[in-house]
Motif scaffolding. Sequence first.
Motif, PDB file in Angstrom:
ATOM      1  N   VAL A   1      -3.706  -0.495  10.287  1.00  0.00           N
ATOM      2  CA  VAL A   1      -2.592  -1.359   9.885  1.00  0.00           C
ATOM      3  C   VAL A   1      -2.510  -1.335   8.362  1.00  0.00           C
ATOM      4  O   VAL A   1      -3.523  -1.199   7.671  1.00  0.00           O
ATOM      5  CB  VAL A   1      -2.764  -2.813  10.390  1.00  0.00           C
ATOM      6  CG1 VAL A   1      -2.771  -2.841  11.911  1.00  0.00           C
ATOM      7  CG2 VAL A   1      -4.020  -3.446   9.844  1.00  0.00           C
ATOM      8  N   LEU A   2      -1.298  -1.453   7.860  1.00  0.00           N
ATOM      9  CA  LEU A   2      -1.109  -1.459   6.414  1.00  0.00           C
ATOM     10  C   LEU A   2      -1.715  -2.734   5.841  1.00  0.00           C
ATOM     11  O   LEU A   2      -1.492  -3.834   6.358  1.00  0.00           O
ATOM     12  CB  LEU A   2       0.377  -1.405   6.079  1.00  0.00           C
ATOM     13  CG  LEU A   2       1.049  -0.054   6.338  1.00  0.00           C
ATOM     14  CD1 LEU A   2       2.556  -0.168   6.171  1.00  0.00           C
ATOM     15  CD2 LEU A   2       0.479   1.008   5.391  1.00  0.00           C
TER      16      LEU A   2
ATOM     17  N   ASP B   1       1.357  -3.588  14.202  1.00  0.00           N
ATOM     18  CA  ASP B   1       1.964  -2.257  14.156  1.00  0.00           C
ATOM     19  C   ASP B   1       0.972  -1.282  13.555  1.00  0.00           C
ATOM     20  O   ASP B   1       0.602  -1.403  12.390  1.00  0.00           O
ATOM     21  CB  ASP B   1       3.220  -2.279  13.273  1.00  0.00           C
ATOM     22  CG  ASP B   1       4.326  -3.097  13.916  1.00  0.00           C
ATOM     23  OD1 ASP B   1       4.411  -3.077  15.155  1.00  0.00           O
ATOM     24  OD2 ASP B   1       5.069  -3.763  13.175  1.00  0.00           O
ATOM     25  N   LEU B   2       0.555  -0.319  14.345  1.00  0.00           N
ATOM     26  CA  LEU B   2      -0.396   0.672  13.826  1.00  0.00           C
ATOM     27  C   LEU B   2       0.375   1.889  13.327  1.00  0.00           C
ATOM     28  O   LEU B   2       1.351   2.317  13.928  1.00  0.00           O
ATOM     29  CB  LEU B   2      -1.378   1.105  14.916  1.00  0.00           C
ATOM     30  CG  LEU B   2      -2.297   0.040  15.509  1.00  0.00           C
ATOM     31  CD1 LEU B   2      -3.396   0.699  16.334  1.00  0.00           C
ATOM     32  CD2 LEU B   2      -2.922  -0.827  14.439  1.00  0.00           C
ATOM     33  N   ILE B   3      -0.102   2.436  12.220  1.00  0.00           N
ATOM     34  CA  ILE B   3       0.497   3.659  11.690  1.00  0.00           C
ATOM     35  C   ILE B   3      -0.587   4.736  11.612  1.00  0.00           C
ATOM     36  O   ILE B   3      -1.779   4.424  11.587  1.00  0.00           O
ATOM     37  CB  ILE B   3       1.088   3.449  10.284  1.00  0.00           C
ATOM     38  CG1 ILE B   3       0.001   2.893   9.341  1.00  0.00           C
ATOM     39  CG2 ILE B   3       2.293   2.533  10.322  1.00  0.00           C
ATOM     40  CD1 ILE B   3       0.235   3.241   7.907  1.00  0.00           C
ATOM     41  N   THR B   4      -0.170   5.990  11.569  1.00  0.00           N
ATOM     42  CA  THR B   4      -1.112   7.094  11.384  1.00  0.00           C
ATOM     43  C   THR B   4      -0.690   7.878  10.150  1.00  0.00           C
ATOM     44  O   THR B   4       0.475   8.238  10.019  1.00  0.00           O
ATOM     45  CB  THR B   4      -1.122   8.013  12.624  1.00  0.00           C
ATOM     46  OG1 THR B   4      -1.606   7.251  13.738  1.00  0.00           O
ATOM     47  CG2 THR B   4      -2.029   9.215  12.430  1.00  0.00           C
TER      48      THR B   4
ATOM     49  N   ALA C   1      -8.279   0.857   8.494  1.00  0.00           N
ATOM     50  CA  ALA C   1      -8.244   1.931   9.482  1.00  0.00           C
ATOM     51  C   ALA C   1      -9.188   1.645  10.636  1.00  0.00           C
ATOM     52  O   ALA C   1     -10.293   1.139  10.433  1.00  0.00           O
ATOM     53  CB  ALA C   1      -8.617   3.262   8.818  1.00  0.00           C
ATOM     54  N   VAL C   2      -8.721   1.964  11.841  1.00  0.00           N
ATOM     55  CA  VAL C   2      -9.562   1.848  13.039  1.00  0.00           C
ATOM     56  C   VAL C   2      -9.708   3.193  13.752  1.00  0.00           C
ATOM     57  O   VAL C   2     -10.556   3.335  14.623  1.00  0.00           O
ATOM     58  CB  VAL C   2      -9.012   0.791  14.024  1.00  0.00           C
ATOM     59  CG1 VAL C   2      -9.102  -0.607  13.419  1.00  0.00           C
ATOM     60  CG2 VAL C   2      -7.571   1.106  14.421  1.00  0.00           C
TER      61      VAL C   2
ATOM     62  N   ILE D   1      -4.955  -5.015  -6.831  1.00  0.00           N
ATOM     63  CA  ILE D   1      -3.990  -5.445  -5.820  1.00  0.00           C
ATOM     64  C   ILE D   1      -2.728  -4.585  -5.858  1.00  0.00           C
ATOM     65  O   ILE D   1      -2.126  -4.331  -4.805  1.00  0.00           O
ATOM     66  CB  ILE D   1      -3.671  -6.946  -5.955  1.00  0.00           C
ATOM     67  CG1 ILE D   1      -2.810  -7.405  -4.784  1.00  0.00           C
ATOM     68  CG2 ILE D   1      -2.969  -7.254  -7.262  1.00  0.00           C
ATOM     69  CD1 ILE D   1      -3.207  -8.713  -4.228  1.00  0.00           C
ATOM     70  N   GLU D   2      -2.369  -4.056  -7.053  1.00  0.00           N
ATOM     71  CA  GLU D   2      -1.162  -3.204  -7.106  1.00  0.00           C
ATOM     72  C   GLU D   2      -1.331  -1.968  -6.213  1.00  0.00           C
ATOM     73  O   GLU D   2      -0.372  -1.511  -5.598  1.00  0.00           O
ATOM     74  CB  GLU D   2      -0.839  -2.679  -8.511  1.00  0.00           C
ATOM     75  CG  GLU D   2      -0.935  -3.612  -9.667  1.00  0.00           C
ATOM     76  CD  GLU D   2      -2.361  -3.646 -10.219  1.00  0.00           C
ATOM     77  OE1 GLU D   2      -3.009  -4.686  -9.974  1.00  0.00           O
ATOM     78  OE2 GLU D   2      -2.822  -2.689 -10.857  1.00  0.00           O
ATOM     79  N   ALA D   3      -2.560  -1.427  -6.192  1.00  0.00           N
ATOM     80  CA  ALA D   3      -2.777  -0.232  -5.371  1.00  0.00           C
ATOM     81  C   ALA D   3      -2.691  -0.583  -3.891  1.00  0.00           C
ATOM     82  O   ALA D   3      -2.152   0.178  -3.085  1.00  0.00           O
ATOM     83  CB  ALA D   3      -4.135   0.393  -5.690  1.00  0.00           C
ATOM     84  N   ILE D   4      -3.238  -1.744  -3.536  1.00  0.00           N
ATOM     85  CA  ILE D   4      -3.270  -2.135  -2.128  1.00  0.00           C
ATOM     86  C   ILE D   4      -1.862  -2.432  -1.606  1.00  0.00           C
ATOM     87  O   ILE D   4      -1.538  -2.139  -0.454  1.00  0.00           O
ATOM     88  CB  ILE D   4      -4.175  -3.380  -1.954  1.00  0.00           C
ATOM     89  CG1 ILE D   4      -5.608  -3.069  -2.404  1.00  0.00           C
ATOM     90  CG2 ILE D   4      -4.137  -3.888  -0.516  1.00  0.00           C
ATOM     91  CD1 ILE D   4      -6.357  -2.095  -1.541  1.00  0.00           C
TER      92      ILE D   4
END
Length: 531
Positions: free
Chosen positions: A317-318, A289-292, A362-363, A349-352
Amino acid sequence: MGAPTTTDTPGSAPQAAQARIPAGVAMLVGLLGVAAALAAGHLVAAFIDPNASPFLAVGNAAIDLTPPALKEFAVAAFGTADKLVLLTGMAVFLLLVACAAGALSRRSPIPGTVLAVVLGGAAVAAVYSRSDLGQLASLAPLASLVAGVMTFRRLHAAALRAQEAGNGPRGAGSRGLERRAFLRGSVGVAAGAGIAGLAGQLIGTRVDVEGSRAAVTRRLAKYRDPTTVPGADFAQDGTPTYLTKNENFYRIDTALSVPRLRAEDWSLRIHGMVDRELTLTFDDVMDMDLITRTVTMTCVSDEVGGPYISTAQFTGVLLRDLLAKVGVHPGADQVFSTSTDGYTAGSPIEAITDPGRNAMLAVGMNGEALPPEHGFPARLVVPGLYGYVSATKWVTDIELTTFAAKTQYWVPRGYSEKAPIKTESRIDSPRGRSSVPAGKVVVAGIAWAQTKGIAKVELQMDGGPWQEADLAAQPTKEAWRMWRRSYDLRPGTHTVVVRATDATGYTQTVDVADAVPDGATGLHSVVFTTA
Ligand SMILES: Nc1nc2c(c(=O)[nH]1)N[C@H]1C(S)=C(S)[C@@H](COP(=O)(O)O)O[C@H]1N2
Ligand SMILES: [Mo]
């Protein structure tokens, strides 16, 4: 006697030992030796890894060795041209060394040979020091060393023969022959170096990055977010546009030559403290699922009022979706990402995984594939963290680990392990030291507190009271917010200061701090005149 075919043994004439190559010719021999060395190394590198080319490898190693203070100076003084400055400096240095090597070797080739071996050794060491270059890569600087030394010695011998012939018993006639031999040798070396260098360049850049990018851009078309953001900037009053065009987006990285990857050849390995290690291809990513999302990226090197801040719509992707696939072990506190060029960044890791911010692989950038210099085919974008601790371009490896176990690129160079973006603001108009017509003057600029959002911007004109500026719309807290306020000003000199307050109620500090170790602070002020 009188037979023109008599040969004499080189060096048999007592005067020969005295022969000295003219200084200009000696320098030419040095220069041709360096040219042959660079070209041979460039050609061999093209088959192994273009970054093993000695000139680039030495430049990249020099960047790695640059102390933070010098790096900050270079970024401040030269901006994005810092790479060009480095390469030009290296070229001038090489030119001087080549001339010196020649000039010191007018009788014996030994001084020049020693310098050539030292330079070659430095190139081997530079290639060796690069974590992104494999074992084979040392072949390129070795080729340089051999080609450099051999060319130098052969041309030197030819030049010496031409000189000796002139001093010798047969005088001018044989001198002409030897001179022509030297000239032929020189022209041959120059042409050979040119051809080898060009061939190396063509072979080294044969990877069709643009074709691969165009295909990715077509696949991303359906994810383009067509909603423009009405009222999100005051560009007509001098702020930047809300979205930064890709070609205007600031660029900061340590890569002297932009890594040339094709999406088809790329893969991302996610490993370390995980239940199931995972390797993703570009197609695997496109199937998710890609998001913008619109995100403002900021560089830690951005001085107060500086230019290293830009905003784009990133598609990807998230990262929390990716991490859910691998099953992160509870002890892991660092997401350690590595670029194909060996650069590394470590994010908490909390930020990610923070559901309130959309950290992504990002692509896409503003509706197209990432531009090569912004990380094609894939990079990380983590709202709210400075780029150096989060935004790895050309990312190929993500390791779940701890801050205790692994250290990212900039930390031994004096920067903090963790670097959330600080709440800051900048005046874009009027420009410092500019002159504008007296009367109505609009002061306008940007403020940012990514992931928190900007709640208030205040201005202080000529030491007066702090007054609130009008704010533009804020479509997302992950991006900057524009502001403006108009004044009625008499002719004269004026000073305006800005300060922002974020949505947590925090007002940016007046304390002045350097970019090192975790981002500059202080209030931006601008002095301008009205006439
Ligand atoms: N591979 C790689 N990624 C990198 C860097 C780098 O030097 N190499 N620099 C980082 C820094 S310091 C910043 S501020 C951002 C800048 O991203 P941009 O050039 O796309 O604006 O990239 C980050 N990612
Ligand atoms: Mo940066």
